[in-house]
Design a protein around this motif. Structure first.
Motif, PDB file in Angstrom:
ATOM      1  N   GLU A  80      -3.358   1.350 -14.141  1.00  0.00           N
ATOM      2  CA  GLU A  80      -3.166   2.259 -13.017  1.00  0.00           C
ATOM      3  C   GLU A  80      -4.128   1.938 -11.875  1.00  0.00           C
ATOM      4  N   PHE A  81      -5.405   1.660 -12.218  1.00  0.00           N
ATOM      5  CA  PHE A  81      -6.369   1.351 -11.166  1.00  0.00           C
ATOM      6  C   PHE A  81      -6.057   0.013 -10.502  1.00  0.00           C
ATOM      7  N   GLU A  82      -5.618  -0.979 -11.287  1.00  0.00           N
ATOM      8  CA  GLU A  82      -5.323  -2.288 -10.718  1.00  0.00           C
ATOM      9  C   GLU A  82      -4.205  -2.184  -9.681  1.00  0.00           C
ATOM     10  N   ILE A  83      -3.183  -1.381  -9.981  1.00  0.00           N
ATOM     11  CA  ILE A  83      -2.074  -1.174  -9.032  1.00  0.00           C
ATOM     12  C   ILE A  83      -2.584  -0.456  -7.788  1.00  0.00           C
ATOM     13  N   LEU A  84      -3.395   0.609  -7.994  1.00  0.00           N
ATOM     14  CA  LEU A  84      -3.931   1.378  -6.872  1.00  0.00           C
ATOM     15  C   LEU A  84      -4.826   0.507  -5.988  1.00  0.00           C
ATOM     16  N   LYS A  85      -5.666  -0.341  -6.620  1.00  0.00           N
ATOM     17  CA  LYS A  85      -6.570  -1.195  -5.843  1.00  0.00           C
ATOM     18  C   LYS A  85      -5.791  -2.192  -4.981  1.00  0.00           C
ATOM     19  N   THR A  86      -4.756  -2.823  -5.568  1.00  0.00           N
ATOM     20  CA  THR A  86      -3.961  -3.795  -4.814  1.00  0.00           C
ATOM     21  C   THR A  86      -3.283  -3.137  -3.615  1.00  0.00           C
ATOM     22  N   LYS A  87      -2.704  -1.938  -3.845  1.00  0.00           N
ATOM     23  CA  LYS A  87      -2.060  -1.227  -2.736  1.00  0.00           C
ATOM     24  C   LYS A  87      -3.084  -0.821  -1.682  1.00  0.00           C
ATOM     25  N   GLY A  88      -4.272  -0.388  -2.129  1.00  0.00           N
ATOM     26  CA  GLY A  88      -5.308   0.040  -1.199  1.00  0.00           C
ATOM     27  C   GLY A  88      -5.808  -1.095  -0.335  1.00  0.00           C
ATOM     28  N   ILE A  89      -6.012  -2.283  -0.931  1.00  0.00           N
ATOM     29  CA  ILE A  89      -6.482  -3.437  -0.156  1.00  0.00           C
ATOM     30  C   ILE A  89      -5.452  -3.811   0.900  1.00  0.00           C
ATOM     31  N   ARG A  90      -4.170  -3.819   0.504  1.00  0.00           N
ATOM     32  CA  ARG A  90      -3.120  -4.141   1.475  1.00  0.00           C
ATOM     33  C   ARG A  90      -3.059  -3.094   2.587  1.00  0.00           C
ATOM     34  N   LYS A  91      -3.259  -1.819   2.223  1.00  0.00           N
ATOM     35  CA  LYS A  91      -3.145  -0.728   3.187  1.00  0.00           C
ATOM     36  C   LYS A  91      -4.269  -0.742   4.198  1.00  0.00           C
TER      37      LYS A  91
END
Length: 597
Positions: free
Chosen positions: A257-268
């Protein structure tokens, strides 16, 4: 009605127990028993990690990470966690409070680096973001070509840092290592380091990698010195030394869950470029090489913009010059006066001088950009060549070790083969970088008669294993003895890149078609796939360097964005023609046309 003393004491006890079992003094162990509670997060504004709006609302990478932790506990365990946010002015206040406080439910959040000295005073979580700091100077500063030049070039410069941070620690280490007594000026916030260096020519300092990339996007007046980057353990949350809250945080940071959130956050908050950059470095690629490629992309974009501006200005100047000539011609015929003609000539001269001055300024700007581009190219060339020796040594040693297979167990043999595979991959990356430089220099060997049929058969043979791994059938229809005038390596790289892309973007179980015919004095080769195809926007940009297209590889393969750029350059040097026919969801066909001999 008067309550009895026993009831009063019982009530006081229950209130005290309720107070102690919630809030910032709440331990993870107690929270698990109660299944609810509150922790306090001490933070400051560190754009883009944690952004504080004027109305007090929060957003950013770190804010979304903590909110994600709250929902992680709720979804996995059914626990109800309340987050209490308290703002501090700077890093020193956050760190000192967590270190000295007895509240075990408190944590600190400020892109904090884990170093041995701090581990004695506070407890750290696992890293949630890579800690890579780059050494920057004003663009007017000289460029380091070796570490030993630092003391000579920067002895009169001034360091910029935030006290008690790793920015400060790394500058002090640099000063001690090179025995240079430069001054260090302290400022309150790391957010202001880049702006301070951009506006002061004789300054330098360390900044985190995301801030540097964002500054490049904004074309800030800074540059990175390649040889002095620092790579730390990573950014972590900090807890009181007696806290046990690091346990659930580490569990959360290791979750999918954190890995998905981190990837989306970096892109955002940082963009796809930074996400790809962090991903490449995390997979073990050399950060200096990756950063140089990223910087070169920005320089190429800036050169393109300057060329557009120069073209627009030249167009305006030409229109202006034509208009002036027309006006002066009409004036000449209307007044036919020596005074008018003299005045007109004077005006024309002034305008010509203005145009010449503008052309001189444009020429200087272009020369500066070309010089910077050459400087990057030279460094990449030197770095790539210097990497070859250790890579070849690793490859040679691994080959020697595999000669004694009978003395190795299965695990040892697998590790040695893995070393050989990775060193080969790195060697190909270095070769690709050198290929780009070779193409850009526009040098070529003497062309000779080449059997194009044999080239294609060789390339197809090399990629049969890769195709079989995805259950892809390569269907061929090749005419025999088709000969062209060219260079064997150029032709091999052209069809290797095209066939590799066709397999890379084809789904499992599909077909790739390769055919070669002779028609009207031309050798025509087609490579077609049944992949996702390309958009019109991708087709406009696909031959640009470092261009990553929207279509994604079907088995997680990686792309540097260089392959089609190399193909286009080689076909141009060979005097051929390259075209593409593609539509979304209908596959892609690349056609290469070369003159027969």
């Amino acid at each position: 009605m008067i309550k009895s003393p026993n009831i009063i004491w019982l009530t006081a006890f229950l209130i005290a127990y309720s107070f102690l079992s919630s809030g910032s003094d709440l331990s993870w162990e107690t929270f698990q028993k109660n299944e609810q509670g509150e922790i306090t997060i001490y933070y400051r504004n560190t754009d883009p990690f944690l952004i504080v709006h004027e109305n007090g609302t929060l957003r950013g990478l770190e804010y979304e990470m903590l909110v994600g932790f709250k929902y992680y506990l709720q979804n996995k365990y059914g626990y109800n966690l309340k987050l209490n946010w308290k703002k501090k002015n700077n890093f020193r206040e956050i760190y000192a409070y967590i270190r000295d406080s007895s509240q075990i439910g408190d944590l600190g959040l400020d892109i904090i680096s884990k170093i041995p000295e701090r581990e004695k005073e506070v407890k750290f979580s696992a890293p949630y973001f890579p800690d890579i700091q780059v050494f920057i100077t004003n663009r007017k500063a000289p460029t380091l070509t070796s570490r030993k030049d630092f003391s000579t070039l920067f002895s009169e410069y001034q360091g910029i840092a935030v006290p008690a941070t790793t920015y400060d620690i790394y500058l002090r280490e640099l000063r001690d290592k090179h025995n240079v007594d430069f001054n260090i000026t302290h400022i309150n916030s790391s957010n202001d380091i880049i702006q301070t260096i951009a506006t002061n020519a004789n300054t330098f300092g360390y900044v985190d990698l995301p801030s540097y990339i964002l500054a490049l996007n904004k074309n800030q007046n800074i540059k990175r010195q390649n040889l002095l980057s620092k790579k730390g353990f990573g950014y972590c949350l900090i807890f009181n030394i007696n806290s046990d809250w690091h346990t659930p945080f580490n569990e959360y940071l290791a979750s999918e869950e954190f890995e998905i959130l981190k990837t989306k956050g970096i892109r955002k908050y940082l963009g796809d470029d930074v996400n790809q950059l962090i991903h490449s470095i995390a997979e073990g690629e050399n950060e200096d090489v990756v950063l140089l490629q990223e910087e070169k992309k920005f320089i190429n974009h800036e050169l393109d913009e300057k060329e557009k501006q120069a073209a627009e200005q030249n167009h305006v100047q030409n229109i202006l010059l034509i208009s002036i000539v027309l006006v002066l011609t009409i004036a000449y015929f209307l007044y036919n006066s020596n005074r008018v003609k003299s005045k007109a000539n004077e005006i024309l001269t002034k305008h010509r001088q203005m145009i010449e001055q503008q052309n001189i300024l444009l020429s200087r700007r272009n020369e500066e950009l070309v010089s910077r581009d050459e400087e990057k190219n030279n460094f990449i060339h030197i770095l790539s060549h210097d990497l070859r020796a250790p890579i070849n040594n690793i490859t040679g040693l691994s080959q020697i070790l595999t000669m004694s297979k009978e003395d190795l167990n299965a695990d040892q043999l697998r590790m040695i083969e893995h070393i050989a595979t990775e060193s080969s991959r790195l060697n190909k990356m270095v070769t690709r970088i050198l290929d780009i430089e070779k193409i850009e220099s526009k040098t070529s060997e003497q062309f000779e008669r080449i059997n194009l049929s044999q080239i294609l058969l060789h390339v197809i043979g090399n990629y049969q294993t890769q195709a079989l791994s995805k259950k892809i059938e390569i269907v061929t229809d090749l005419a025999n003895e088709i000969a062209v005038l060219g260079d064997e390596q150029y032709l091999f790289h052209v069809f290797e890149n095209l066939l590799s892309n066709a397999i890379k973007f084809s789904p499992h179980g599909k077909k790739v078609y390769v055919n070669l015919v002779a028609q009207n004095h031309l050798a025509i080769a087609n490579i077609s796939d049944e992949g996702p195809g390309m958009t019109a926007s991708d087709q406009q940009n696909m031959f640009k360097k470092f261009q990553v297209l929207t279509a994604k590889a079907t088995a997680g393969e990686r792309s540097t964005g260089l392959g089609l750029s190399i193909v286009d350059k080689y076909i141009g040097l060979l005097g051929g023609e390259l075209s593409c026919d593609s539509e979304p969801n209908k596959g892609t066909t690349f056609t290469v046309k070369l003159s027969l001999v």
